[in-house]
Design an enzyme around this catalytic site. Sequence first.
Site, PDB file in Angstrom:
ATOM      1  N   GLU A  63       2.527  21.665 -15.899  1.00  0.00           N
ATOM      2  CA  GLU A  63       3.727  22.312 -16.441  1.00  0.00           C
ATOM      3  C   GLU A  63       4.992  21.914 -15.689  1.00  0.00           C
ATOM      4  OE1 GLU A  63       2.484  26.436 -16.074  1.00  0.00           O
ATOM      5  OE2 GLU A  63       3.835  26.738 -14.397  1.00  0.00           O
ATOM      6  N   ARG A 108      -0.769  20.009 -19.444  1.00  0.00           N
ATOM      7  CA  ARG A 108       0.042  21.215 -19.565  1.00  0.00           C
ATOM      8  C   ARG A 108       1.538  20.931 -19.707  1.00  0.00           C
ATOM      9  NH1 ARG A 108      -0.001  25.727 -20.793  1.00  0.00           N
ATOM     10  NH2 ARG A 108       0.715  26.847 -18.971  1.00  0.00           N
ATOM     11  N   ARG A 137      -5.088  34.457 -21.728  1.00  0.00           N
ATOM     12  CA  ARG A 137      -4.957  34.230 -20.287  1.00  0.00           C
ATOM     13  C   ARG A 137      -5.055  35.585 -19.599  1.00  0.00           C
ATOM     14  NH1 ARG A 137       0.396  32.155 -17.044  1.00  0.00           N
ATOM     15  NH2 ARG A 137       0.798  34.409 -17.046  1.00  0.00           N
ATOM     16  N   HIS A 182      -1.335  29.081 -10.460  1.00  0.00           N
ATOM     17  CA  HIS A 182       0.089  28.914 -10.115  1.00  0.00           C
ATOM     18  C   HIS A 182       0.306  28.174  -8.792  1.00  0.00           C
ATOM     19  CE1 HIS A 182       4.295  30.348 -11.070  1.00  0.00           C
ATOM     20  NE2 HIS A 182       3.769  30.187 -12.274  1.00  0.00           N
ATOM     21  N   TRP A 202       5.082  29.483  -4.741  1.00  0.00           N
ATOM     22  CA  TRP A 202       5.130  30.554  -5.745  1.00  0.00           C
ATOM     23  C   TRP A 202       4.701  29.975  -7.058  1.00  0.00           C
ATOM     24  CZ3 TRP A 202       7.305  31.423 -10.488  1.00  0.00           C
ATOM     25  CH2 TRP A 202       7.149  32.735 -11.005  1.00  0.00           C
ATOM     26  N   GLU A 242       0.001  27.355 -25.561  1.00  0.00           N
ATOM     27  CA  GLU A 242       0.425  28.611 -24.923  1.00  0.00           C
ATOM     28  C   GLU A 242       1.538  29.246 -25.752  1.00  0.00           C
ATOM     29  OE1 GLU A 242       2.278  28.252 -21.038  1.00  0.00           O
ATOM     30  OE2 GLU A 242       1.851  30.351 -20.604  1.00  0.00           O
ATOM     31  N   TYR A 247       2.289  37.110  -9.521  1.00  0.00           N
ATOM     32  CA  TYR A 247       2.722  36.387 -10.716  1.00  0.00           C
ATOM     33  C   TYR A 247       1.899  36.782 -11.944  1.00  0.00           C
ATOM     34  CZ  TYR A 247       2.731  32.864 -14.256  1.00  0.00           C
ATOM     35  OH  TYR A 247       2.780  32.272 -15.487  1.00  0.00           O
ATOM     36  N   GLU A 261      -5.948  26.896 -14.529  1.00  0.00           N
ATOM     37  CA  GLU A 261      -4.677  26.164 -14.544  1.00  0.00           C
ATOM     38  C   GLU A 261      -4.059  26.094 -13.151  1.00  0.00           C
ATOM     39  OE1 GLU A 261      -1.931  28.111 -17.161  1.00  0.00           O
ATOM     40  OE2 GLU A 261      -0.193  27.187 -16.220  1.00  0.00           O
ATOM     41  N   ASP A 313      -4.436  31.305 -14.564  1.00  0.00           N
ATOM     42  CA  ASP A 313      -3.414  30.457 -13.941  1.00  0.00           C
ATOM     43  C   ASP A 313      -3.369  30.714 -12.439  1.00  0.00           C
ATOM     44  OD1 ASP A 313      -1.189  28.992 -13.257  1.00  0.00           O
ATOM     45  OD2 ASP A 313       0.113  29.822 -14.820  1.00  0.00           O
TER      46      ASP A 313
END
Length: 409
Positions: free
Chosen positions: A269, A290, A147, A219, A409, A346, A159, A243, A217
Amino acid sequence: MKITDARVIVTSPSRNFVTLKITTDEGVTGLGDATLNGRELAVASYLTEHVVPLLLNRDPHRIEDTWQFLYRSAYWRRGPVTMAAIAAVDMALWDIKGKVAGLPVYQLLGGASRNSLRTYGHASGRDLPELFDSIRQHLDEGYTAMRVQTSVPGLKAVYGVAAQHQSTGERYDYEPAGRGAQPAEEDWDTAAYLRHVPTVFEAVRNEFGAELPLLHDGHHRMTPIQAARLGKSLEPYDLFWLEDCTPAENQDAFRLVRQHTTTPLAVGEVFNTVFDFQTLIREQLIDYVRAASTHFGGISPLRKVMDYAAQYQIKSGFHGPTDVSPVGLAAQTHLGLAIHNFGIQEYMEHSDKTNTVFEQSMTFTDGNLHPGDAPGLGVELNEEAAASFPYQRAYLPFNRLADGTVHDW
Ligand code: EZ4
Ligand code: CO
């Protein structure tokens, strides 16, 4: 067989973990992970006050029945606190069943469908030279997929960049939650991010060639049309996945993204149940699931969503940050080994302190994980070590835009 004891252990070796330990009348113990980053004590209380009293005297072999009982009898279903609590019970019962059978949990799930699980590591840098060093370091450690996250010019903290300092002054390592009374405030600018990211992937491809699988990612920071633009602009760099390109509370948002890009998409996630994936899977709007066993109600429902996903050629990419404890990671490693539609795992290595508290049979070799062949999940809790690391309040950061607006975030 009967459950005679269930206890919640909160420990903070480098970061907070919530673990459920179930004991049977025959003295067999099982562990489950209930860690919910930044809201740990809510899950600990849900378990201690409301779930543990219901577990006593139940038959630990009845995993599905216990899961359905905890899910349905609460009446108010779903949500991260409830589902992390149920996950811990589910994992602990699989652990017990494996120990009683004398078999690792993956054997109970149908046996191994592969030799081991390919993982991806987390390369990051504040600039390209630092990012390239990080990629080289991960390659040296054996990782075969990566990643890639970087700083964005003009933003103070982004992040996923390990070496970037948080506003609190702490090293912004893989674990983004900072210990303290208040969450750290970070800044964000989507336009600057969208301009910058494609230049990073172009540079990485030029330096490392076409073959290294690269992931990224987002996010949950983009709107659907911004996510679509990013997916399109990254197509020349052949990502393994993009992602969390946009929040998925509204699953329909992924239709718009999907119409515009062939970059593979991964999400989930923060999902709690199969219903969060219902439209995404049925309409083939994503390529990778995820979810983490810890935040999704455990091994049992994760198995079900993967069987549903298999009908649509969608694979696993289970969430494996450090806020999934070694118990949660073991749970999904057993499942990943057993299912046919495994994609990638991951892997964010736990700290040495964490590894002294959680003794594990898992191995990491040449970039691949294997859960080991110890009966059950293959993780034991060193309670003495756990007690030496008391809970410490910690929060994930949050974002504000330049004009002061709170942003995802
Ligand atoms: O930021 O689990 O893909 N991994 C991630 C994670 C999340 C953390 C939040 O606690 O997005 O690192
Ligand atoms: Co993520």
